[in-house]
Design a protein around this motif. Structure first.
Motif, mmCIF file in Angstrom:
data_model
loop_
_atom_site.group_PDB
_atom_site.id
_atom_site.type_symbol
_atom_site.label_atom_id
_atom_site.label_comp_id
_atom_site.label_asym_id
_atom_site.label_seq_id
_atom_site.Cartn_x
_atom_site.Cartn_y
_atom_site.Cartn_z
ATOM 1 N N LEU A 173 -5.986 3.236 -0.588
ATOM 2 C CA LEU A 173 -5.842 3.260 0.866
ATOM 3 C C LEU A 173 -7.127 2.806 1.554
ATOM 4 C CD1 LEU A 173 -3.617 4.022 2.843
ATOM 5 C CD2 LEU A 173 -4.597 6.325 2.974
ATOM 6 N N ILE A 201 0.846 -1.212 0.000
ATOM 7 C CA ILE A 201 0.000 0.000 0.000
ATOM 8 C C ILE A 201 0.874 1.252 0.000
ATOM 9 C CG2 ILE A 201 -1.652 1.324 1.362
ATOM 10 C CD1 ILE A 201 -2.799 -1.339 2.348
ATOM 11 N N ALA A 236 -5.227 7.075 -5.302
ATOM 12 C CA ALA A 236 -4.461 6.782 -4.078
ATOM 13 C C ALA A 236 -5.388 6.629 -2.880
ATOM 14 C CB ALA A 236 -3.450 7.901 -3.837
ATOM 15 N N ILE A 237 -6.390 7.509 -2.789
ATOM 16 C CA ILE A 237 -7.344 7.406 -1.671
ATOM 17 C C ILE A 237 -8.136 6.093 -1.753
ATOM 18 C CG2 ILE A 237 -9.426 8.443 -0.685
ATOM 19 C CD1 ILE A 237 -8.294 11.166 -1.556
ATOM 20 N N VAL A 256 0.936 4.197 -2.837
ATOM 21 C CA VAL A 256 0.700 5.613 -2.514
ATOM 22 C C VAL A 256 1.916 6.454 -2.901
ATOM 23 C CG1 VAL A 256 0.283 7.242 -0.633
ATOM 24 C CG2 VAL A 256 -0.951 5.064 -0.700
ATOM 25 N N ALA A 310 1.867 6.940 -6.585
ATOM 26 C CA ALA A 310 0.854 7.940 -6.937
ATOM 27 C C ALA A 310 1.339 9.350 -6.635
ATOM 28 C CB ALA A 310 -0.443 7.646 -6.188
ATOM 29 N N PHE A 311 2.028 9.500 -5.491
ATOM 30 C CA PHE A 311 2.566 10.823 -5.135
ATOM 31 C C PHE A 311 3.607 11.279 -6.155
ATOM 32 C CE2 PHE A 311 5.699 13.467 -2.899
ATOM 33 C CZ PHE A 311 4.862 14.489 -2.464
#
Length: 528
Positions: A65, A31, A61-62, A35, A38-39
């Protein structure tokens, strides 16, 4: 009257399964990696100003998560990867094609008006007396094509400092790892491919290319190994919406996504911009007589090609499968293996091989038949050659499918038909064929859609030709997909927007044909 007694449930010995610590750690590591990725992508998109895309990446990304960081939404844990791939690889290309079809996106119209104007100003740079000159090497990023990759000017200033100049501006270049000759010119640079002189001469775009500088000037090449820093002759009056050449006093105004002389005398500036053109591309496809007539002609051949390709490959594959399904035949395994061989060879190799065999002067086909047919130069002969080649390429597929379907037909059904006195032809027509179509029907539709867009075969064998009557835009064997490719990527003025509109037509046509056909295949299931 006896009363029911409760059944005792024997303990199975299996309790709740406890997730190992290493599995939990691995999950959160995955995970975190997702993320972090994605960042990273979001920061790159933000640097380029793509804020809508940044929002989409943040939502992904959200979602990752929320779905994988909790114990809820168990079905979504399996569905999310497929949904994201479907959106990225299926939905987004279609949406982007639709958006492009309403623009003038194409050669000379690739960037925004602001960027196009700045490039035109940079291209008008003229050398200023006393300005410094640089040692120049033209390069592209390592791995980019030397003919079309973004140009990089690797520059060595008189004070020996090195720079990387692009259409975006001038950046310092790390001297570590650079290899320079005796006069300081860079001959090798890590991460770049330095172009040879003949490769530089072959690039027409470098003749007007200039690296913009911070003071509003630009750096242009002079010859193959030097560049000068100068000042532009064009000035931009944003309020009036004009560009003025201070050297010639000519004023340019915006028209059809280009800066053109206001007095109508002379040529437009080289760089145009991308803009929305509404329904112009749709109007061009439907009203331009050349495109409309060519489109109708290509569409008719496209339908014939797809239909005959499916019909011939299916019939031949089915007949051979029926023949080899007879238990009285010996060595069926060997024959089946030999039949499948053409399917195992890469199709592009087969297509090129057949193209050579159809050569009029040296081809095997004319040699064996004693004919002297110009197979790839005559419009009708070229179509026949393509259909023959596609028959060779396609029949093993239907042979495999039909063989599997035939072996799944219950023997008692065939025995019952035999007992009832049905002839072999009646058995095939009334029993085998309906049962066969249940399995093969959807594949026939899929094969039709594939052949409707069979770009590879046409491009490898004829490139859409032969071209007749001096018309180099529409070939005798063109399919809609090869025609769209020619509009988008070849010719003097590639037009991606117009090609996208043609692609939408293809999409709609295939959908209109496929949807009713798939519905009809449901009726075949009633045979069972």
């Amino acid at each position: 009257m006896s009363t029911p007694t409760a059944q005792r449930v024997e303990p199975t010995g299996l309790g709740p399964v406890k997730t190992p610590i290493w599995a939990i750690a691995l999950k959160w590591l995955a995970i975190a990696a997702a993320v972090a990725l994605a960042f990273y992508v979001a920061t790159k998109l933000a640097d380029d100003g793509h804020w809508f895309a940044v929002s989409l990446v943040a939502m992904v990304a959200i979602a990752v998560l929320a779905v994988y960081g909790t114990r809820r939404a168990v079905p979504m844990k399996y569905l999310l990867p497929g949904m994201l791939l479907c959106l990225g690889l299926q939905v987004w290309p279609i949406a982007y094609t639709v958006m492009t079809s309403f623009t003038n996106y194409g050669d000379g119209h690739l960037i925004s008006k602001q960027d196009a104007t700045e490039q035109n100003i940079a291209y008008s740079v003229r050398e200023v007396q006393g300005a410094p000159r640089y040692q120049l090497s033209v390069a592209v990023k390592a791995g980019d094509p030397v003919a079309t990759g973004e140009p990089h000017y690797l520059l060595t200033a008189p004070d020996k400092k090195t720079y990387d100049g692009t259409a975006s501006g001038l950046e310092p270049l790390d001297p570590n790892g650079l290899v320079r000759n005796g006069i300081g010119r860079i001959t090798q640079a890590p991460g770049f491919t330095v172009l040879m002189p003949r490769q530089v001469n072959a690039r027409q775009d470098l003749r007007s290319f200039a690296v913009p500088t911070d003071d509003g000037g630009g750096i242009k090449a002079v010859g193959l190994s030097e560049a000068f820093e100068g000042k532009p002759t064009l000035t931009w009056d944003k309020g009036a919406g004009t560009l003025t050449d201070t050297a010639t006093k000519k004023v340019y105004v915006a028209q059809d996504a280009r800066w053109v002389p206001r007095d109508g005398q002379g040529e437009a500036l080289p760089v145009g911009w991308k803009e929305n053109v509404g329904l112009d591309n749709l109007k061009e496809v439907t009203t331009n007589s050349t495109i409309r007539d060519g489109f109708v002609k290509i569409f008719a051949w496209n339908l014939v090609f797809a239909f005959l390709s499916v019909a011939t490959t299916f019939v031949l594959g089915m007949l051979i499968a029926l023949l080899f399904n007879d238990s009285r035949m010996r060595g069926r395994g060997i024959y089946r293996s030999l039949i499948i061989l053409p399917y195992a060879i890469p199709s592009f190799v087969t297509a090129l091989l057949w193209a050579s065999m159809f050569n009029q002067d040296f081809g095997l086909v004319n040699d064996l038949t004693g004919l002297h047919v110009d197979w790839l130069g005559n419009p009708w002969a070229a179509k026949a050659a393509i259909l023959i080649t596609n028959l060779w390429l396609g029949f093993p597929y239907f042979f495999i499918v039909c063989t599997g379907a035939l072996q799944s037909i219950p023997h008692d059904v065939l025995e019952a038909a035999k007992v009832d006195g049905a002839s072999p032809w009646r058995t095939i027509r009334s029993i085998i064929s309906p049962l066969l179509m249940v399995a093969v029907g959807p594949l026939l539709i899929a094969s039709f859609a594939f052949n409707f867009n069979n770009f590879g075969l046409i491009y490898l064998m004829t490139k859409g030709g032969p071209f007749v009557e001096g018309d180099a835009s529409i070939g005798s064997t063109d399919l809609l997909i090869t025609y769209a490719f020619r509009l988008a990527f070849s010719g003097n003025n590639p037009n991606y927007g117009l090609a996208s509109m043609v692609s939408i037509f293809i999409f709609v046509i295939v959908a209109l044909i496929s949807v009713p056909a798939f519905r009809r295949t449901k009726a075949l299931e009633e045979v069972n």
